[in-house]
Design a protein around this motif. Structure first.
Motif, short mmCIF file in Angstrom:
data_model
loop_
_atom_site.label_atom_id
_atom_site.label_comp_id
_atom_site.label_asym_id
_atom_site.label_seq_id
_atom_site.Cartn_x
_atom_site.Cartn_y
_atom_site.Cartn_z
N SER A 148 105.61 59.63 53.49
CA SER A 148 105.99 58.35 54.09
C SER A 148 107.33 58.48 54.79
CB SER A 148 106.07 57.27 53.00
OG SER A 148 106.48 56.04 53.57
N MET A 149 108.32 59.11 54.13
CA MET A 149 109.65 59.27 54.72
C MET A 149 109.59 60.15 55.98
SD MET A 149 112.78 58.48 54.78
CE MET A 149 113.34 57.81 53.22
N LYS A 150 108.77 61.20 55.93
CA LYS A 150 108.65 62.10 57.09
C LYS A 150 108.15 61.33 58.31
CE LYS A 150 105.92 66.00 58.81
NZ LYS A 150 104.74 66.87 58.55
N ASN A 151 107.13 60.49 58.13
CA ASN A 151 106.55 59.74 59.25
C ASN A 151 107.47 58.65 59.77
OD1 ASN A 151 103.53 60.41 60.02
ND2 ASN A 151 103.74 60.81 57.83
N ILE A 152 108.17 57.95 58.86
CA ILE A 152 109.06 56.89 59.34
C ILE A 152 110.26 57.49 60.07
CG2 ILE A 152 110.52 56.60 57.28
CD1 ILE A 152 109.10 53.86 59.65
N GLN A 153 110.69 58.67 59.67
CA GLN A 153 111.77 59.33 60.40
C GLN A 153 111.34 59.72 61.82
OE1 GLN A 153 112.71 62.44 57.57
NE2 GLN A 153 114.51 61.33 56.79
N GLN A 154 110.09 60.16 61.95
CA GLN A 154 109.57 60.47 63.29
C GLN A 154 109.53 59.21 64.15
OE1 GLN A 154 105.97 62.72 61.65
NE2 GLN A 154 106.29 63.84 63.56
N ALA A 155 109.10 58.09 63.56
CA ALA A 155 109.05 56.83 64.30
C ALA A 155 110.45 56.41 64.75
CB ALA A 155 108.42 55.73 63.45
N GLU A 166 114.12 51.72 54.78
CA GLU A 166 114.88 51.26 53.62
C GLU A 166 114.00 51.17 52.38
OE1 GLU A 166 118.16 50.71 52.90
OE2 GLU A 166 118.36 51.80 54.80
N LYS A 167 112.76 50.69 52.57
CA LYS A 167 111.83 50.61 51.44
C LYS A 167 111.57 52.00 50.88
CE LYS A 167 109.25 46.47 52.90
NZ LYS A 167 107.95 45.98 53.41
N ASN A 168 111.39 52.97 51.78
CA ASN A 168 111.17 54.36 51.36
C ASN A 168 112.37 54.90 50.61
OD1 ASN A 168 108.75 56.15 52.21
ND2 ASN A 168 108.95 54.68 53.87
N ARG A 169 113.54 54.65 51.17
CA ARG A 169 114.76 55.18 50.58
C ARG A 169 114.94 54.69 49.13
NH1 ARG A 169 119.84 53.87 49.93
NH2 ARG A 169 119.58 51.82 50.89
N LYS A 170 114.59 53.41 48.90
CA LYS A 170 114.73 52.83 47.57
C LYS A 170 113.72 53.41 46.58
CE LYS A 170 116.69 48.47 49.18
NZ LYS A 170 116.43 47.06 49.48
N LYS A 171 112.55 53.84 47.11
CA LYS A 171 111.51 54.38 46.23
C LYS A 171 111.79 55.83 45.83
CE LYS A 171 108.50 50.92 46.07
NZ LYS A 171 108.08 50.29 44.78
N MET A 172 112.54 56.53 46.69
CA MET A 172 112.73 57.98 46.45
C MET A 172 113.91 58.23 45.51
SD MET A 172 111.95 59.59 50.20
CE MET A 172 111.90 61.27 49.58
N LEU A 196 101.06 53.56 55.00
CA LEU A 196 99.91 54.01 54.22
C LEU A 196 100.37 54.90 53.06
CD1 LEU A 196 96.82 54.48 53.80
CD2 LEU A 196 97.02 56.36 55.42
N TYR A 197 101.22 55.90 53.36
CA TYR A 197 101.70 56.81 52.32
C TYR A 197 102.58 56.07 51.32
CZ TYR A 197 99.91 60.76 55.03
OH TYR A 197 99.09 61.64 55.67
N LEU A 198 103.30 55.06 51.77
CA LEU A 198 104.11 54.25 50.86
C LEU A 198 103.22 53.50 49.87
CD1 LEU A 198 107.10 53.41 50.36
CD2 LEU A 198 106.71 51.50 51.91
N SER A 199 102.10 52.94 50.42
CA SER A 199 101.15 52.21 49.56
C SER A 199 100.49 53.13 48.52
CB SER A 199 100.06 51.54 50.40
OG SER A 199 100.61 50.62 51.31
N SER A 200 100.26 54.41 48.92
CA SER A 200 99.59 55.35 48.01
C SER A 200 100.61 56.21 47.25
CB SER A 200 98.62 56.25 48.80
OG SER A 200 99.32 56.95 49.80
#
Length: 636
Positions: A600-607, A630-636, A590-594
């Motif tokens: 987004s990175m914080k939540n995927i790390q928890q997962a 990986e998608k998050n990492r590329k966006k940051m 959701l945070y990635l889409s917005s």
């Protein structure tokens, strides 16, 4: 008929006396017959226990004669289980004369059968059960020995049954019909007795028994109606804490639990328990049963800490009341293991399941159905951990026992095939999964009445598999078949109907039909928010709604529903439960889409943190989480 049976019994007594010299040494007789799958299931559980034949029992001293009858019985019905009873008689140990036997060869139409006839209600001890084959068809040899008056277990059993099956002859007959599963006949008898009595106390007892009949016929609403009439009569003359009210409250609770109305079930179990706490000493086994019942309801409601609290009280009493290797103690350990599994604490679940399994291994023969259940439970834990090879190993151990011990279309085999199918589905081997789910369906169709709610389960699994295969029209078709059965067989507000609505909504989301998806998720919530059922089911629906709104790009509403689902799961589940990782992953997407990449990175790390501890590296969820990372990492 009664006069005939009495006369035959008397003739056997006379013949037995006359032939006493003929039966002064140990001898063996045989009886071959087919019995129903349910009867065989009960028989397989009583090795070392007692078995009563309730009619006159015809046997032969010739094994081949009994085998002939066995073959004929199997020829007439493919559904029956073939059994050869091998009965050892030691006349010097027999002191009673009320269960006579005699040779009736000279009176028999077929002299070569060497027939020995036993009178009604002859009781044997089951020494051993062994599977063998005849013309490539399996059957069972069951070794029996005739009991006598010096048998302590028989004396205790007789005394117990006299206490449990009380009342006049016809009332006792009704209770006996209930015990042997003759529910329609029991209902006829109780209805006739009700018409003949004017005594209110008798009426209360009969209404309660009619409630039991309806419960066993899976007509829970009718059962509750009869129980409540019985309760109303009793409460007119008895104080509110009278011990006679406790079993009626417990019966009502059991029926509500079967209907999925857990708040009502809890209400009546607690009423029953309150009476028992006053009437019984603190370590009485009936209190343990009461704690267990309340624990079961809390488990069904998803309140696992409460369930654990009551199951532990049950265990505390059971450990004091029973030997360390008693199967009932194994059942208590098993219940606690189930709660830990539901809480996602898989190491503790395994610990208690293994304690339970150890008792079963010591107390039961290696092919006992309870051992199969134990292997199944351990397999379930490994399945939830994502260790599918281990899960398959234990499920297959369970299945091997069931395939040896049970007829090919026994419902317990359906459960086994269903679980194996579930593992293959999780492994992504969908053709294997469908193969096993079809086996499950075949057995259920053959063994259950056409209006049974369990017939919905295969369609539910077909729907899940086709959804995973992205064949959404087929998924929808099967979920709708599942719903059709559940709408006909379950109450309007049953939790299983809500789960099916949510599954249908999820498929509509995947097909891009978002308004339809919202319609079905709201139907699910209408049940889940207004009936006290398992809040974790409600959390799943919130999360499905959140995912639907995310796809609709309504991110604020999506966030609201994800947070509602997360709040319930964080409250009900341990911090590292895999189901929490699912929500963190949804929030990350959701945070990635917005474009809120830090959140987004914080939540995927928890997962990922949870997945690393709780799931195998090959688990589909873990792989998906790493892709999102990986998608998050590329966006940051």
């Amino acid at each position: 008929m009664a006069f005939f049976m009495r006369a035959l019994h008397q003739q056997l007594e006379q013949l037995h006396e006359k032939q006493s010299d003929q039966f002064n040494k140990k001898f063996t007789v045989y009886r071959g017959q087919g019995i129903s799958q349910d009867d065989f299931q009960q028989l397989s559980h009583i090795k070392g226990g007692l078995l009563s034949f309730n009619n006159f029992l015809s046997t032969s001293t010739e094994r081949h004669v009994a085998i002939g009858f066995l073959k004929e019985s199997l020829r007439k019905s493919e559904q029956n289980v073939g059994v050869l009873f091998i009965m050892t008689i030691e006349p010097e140990k027999i002191t009673r004369k009320n269960i006579p036997f005699a040779s009736i060869e000279e009176y028999s139409a077929v002299k070569t059968e060497n027939e020995i006839l036993f009178s009604m209600h002859t009781v044997f001890r089951v020494q051993d059960l062994k599977q063998t084959t005849m013309n490539n068809r399996p059957f069972w040899e069951v070794q029996l020995t005739l009991t006598d008056d010096n048998d302590e277990q028989l004396a205790n059993l007789t005394a117990t049954m006299n206490k449990e099956i009380d009342g006049s002859r016809w009332y006792r007959m009704g209770q006996l019909l209930l015990r042997i599963g003759q529910f329609d006949k029991a209902e006829e008898l109780y209805t006739a007795l009700l018409e003949q009595t004017s005594n209110n106390s008798d009426k209360a007892g009969i209404y309660n028994q009619l409630g039991e009949v309806k419960y066993h016929q899976e007509q829970d609403t009718e059962a509750i109606a009869f129980y409540e009439i019985s309760l109303e009569i009793q409460r007119k003359t008895l104080p509110e804490d009278h011990s006679s009210l406790s079993p009626i409250y417990s019966n009502i609770a059991l029926a509500y639990n079967g209907m999925g109305d857990y708040s009502k079930a809890l209400e009546f179990y607690e009423k029953s328990h309150k009476i028992q706490e006053k009437a019984l000493p603190p370590n009485h086994p009936d209190l343990a049963t009461s704690y267990n019942n309340i624990g079961l309801v809390y488990n069904n409601m998803g309140d696992y800490s409460k369930a654990l609290q009551f199951y532990e009280k049950d265990l505390e009493i059971t450990k004091k009341a029973l030997p360390q290797n008693h199967p009932s103690l194994a059942a208590s350990y098993n219940n606690i293991g189930q709660v830990y599994a539901n809480m996602g604490d898989y190491s503790k679940a395994l610990k208690f399941y293994e304690k339970s399994h150890q008792i079963f291994e010591e107390a039961l023969p290696p092919n006992h159905p309870s051992l199969a259940t134990s292997y199944n439970n351990i397999g379930l834990v490994y399945n939830n951990m994502g260790d599918y090879s281990k899960a398959l190993e234990f499920y297959e151990k369970s299945d091997r026992i069931k395939e040896k011990a049970l007829p090919p279309n026994h419902p317990d085999l359906a459960v086994s095939y269903n679980n194996i199918g579930g593992v293959y589905a999780n492994m992504g081997d969908y053709s294997k999964a469908l193969e096993y789910f079809k086996k499950t369906q075949k057995i259920l169709v053959e063994s259950l009445p056409a209006n049974h709610s369990n017939l919905a389960y295969p369609y539910n699994w077909f729907g899940k598999v086709y959804r995973s295969m992205k064949d959404y029209p087929k998924a929808l078709e099967n979920f709708e078949k599942c719903l059709s059965i559940r709408e006909k067989t379950l109450p309007e507000n049953h939790p299983d109907r809500a789960t099916t609505y949510s599954n249908i909504g999820d498929v509509h989301r995947l097909m891009g039909k978002y308004e339809k998806a919202l319609e079905f998720h709201r139907k699910a919530l209408n049940i889940q928010e207004n009936v006290q059922c398992n809040p974790l089911q409600c959390a799943t629906t919130y999360i499905n709604l959140g995912e639907t709104y995310r796809k609709m790009k309504d991110y604020s509403t999506a966030l609201t529903y994800f947070q509602r689902g997360l709040e319930i799961r964080e409250k009900k589940l341990p911090k590292k439960h895999p189901d929490l990782a699912v929500v963190y992953h949804n929030l990350s997407k959701l945070y990635l889409s917005s474009r809120q990449y830090n959140l987004s990175m914080k939540n995927i790390q928890q997962a990922i943190e949870i997945a690393q501890e709780k799931l195998s590296s090959t688990h589909p969820h873990f792989i998906e989480y790493k892709k999102t990372f990986e998608k998050n990492r590329k966006k940051m």
